[in-house]
Design an enzyme around this catalytic site. Structure first.
Site, short mmCIF file in Angstrom:
data_model
loop_
_atom_site.label_atom_id
_atom_site.label_comp_id
_atom_site.label_asym_id
_atom_site.label_seq_id
_atom_site.Cartn_x
_atom_site.Cartn_y
_atom_site.Cartn_z
N SER A 43 35.03 -38.37 50.77
CA SER A 43 34.49 -39.24 50.87
C SER A 43 33.14 -39.12 51.71
CB SER A 43 35.23 -40.22 52.48
OG SER A 43 34.53 -41.05 52.61
N VAL A 87 34.25 -32.28 56.79
CA VAL A 87 33.64 -31.53 55.48
C VAL A 87 33.06 -31.65 54.64
CG1 VAL A 87 35.29 -30.33 53.79
CG2 VAL A 87 36.43 -30.73 55.94
N CYS A 88 33.06 -32.83 53.93
CA CYS A 88 31.92 -33.83 53.02
C CYS A 88 30.85 -33.69 53.19
CB CYS A 88 32.42 -35.42 52.33
SG CYS A 88 34.51 -35.19 51.76
N ASP A 89 30.44 -34.46 54.30
CA ASP A 89 29.02 -34.08 55.15
C ASP A 89 29.10 -32.47 55.53
OD1 ASP A 89 27.44 -36.03 58.02
OD2 ASP A 89 28.04 -33.54 57.95
N THR A 92 28.41 -31.71 51.84
CA THR A 92 26.79 -32.06 51.28
C THR A 92 25.27 -31.60 50.89
OG1 THR A 92 27.81 -34.57 50.54
CG2 THR A 92 25.25 -34.44 50.72
#
Length: 164
Positions: A54, A59-61, A64
């Site tokens: 998500s 972590v995803c932020d 990316t």
């Protein structure tokens, strides 16, 4: 790998596993404006595909942002794919101030997740993974992160991308 962990608990991956040396299967996802996008839309370009559970998590932020800043210096294209709604991805891009990030949503059919073996069955989210494809869509690097809340190996993925 058919099982990973997410926050320490076991998670089963479903879908067709692909490996380095395979030709990447096609997929159909949505862009931020609800247009259908397929792998063929990026024909003739090397690709780094960053897969996140998500876009709204820390972590995803960071994943990316890291791939966008480092890999975008190379010729080719960086795609971030999640099962988030396209509206959430568009909002994230605007709030992050990143105009050149390509986020794609697999929420509707999980076409990408099923074809690349990264659907977390228990959560209906995509597992954290990185795929690097050459201009002919041959998989030259693959990592499915064994613990879904950990970062991928940025150095290995970026080296594979740069060395195509």
């Amino acid at each position: 790998m058919t099982e990973i962990t997410f926050k320490g608990g076991p998670i089963h991956l479903k879908g067709q596993q692909i490996n380095e040396g395979d030709f990447a299967p096609d997929f159909t996802v949505l862009d931020n404006d609800l247009n259908q996008v397929t792998l063929a839309d990026y024909a003739g370009k090397k690709k780094l595909i960053s897969v996140v559970p998500s876009i709204d998590t820390g972590v995803c932020d960071q994943q990316t942002r890291k791939f966008n800043s480092d890999a975008s210096k190379e010729e080719g294209i960086v795609l971030t794919i999640s099962a988030d709604l396209p509206f959430a991805q568009k909002r994230w891009c605007a709030s992050a101030g990143l105009d050149n990030v390509i986020t794609l949503s697999d929420h509707r059919d999980l076409s990408f997740g099923e074809n690349y073996g990264v659907v977390m069955e228990e959560l209906r989210l995509l597992a954290r993974a990185v795929f690097v494809l050459d201009a002919d869509n041959k998989v030259v690097y693959k990592e499915i992160v064994s613990e879904g809340t950990d970062f991928p190996d940025f150095d290995a993925a970026l080296a594979a991308y740069k060395n195509i």
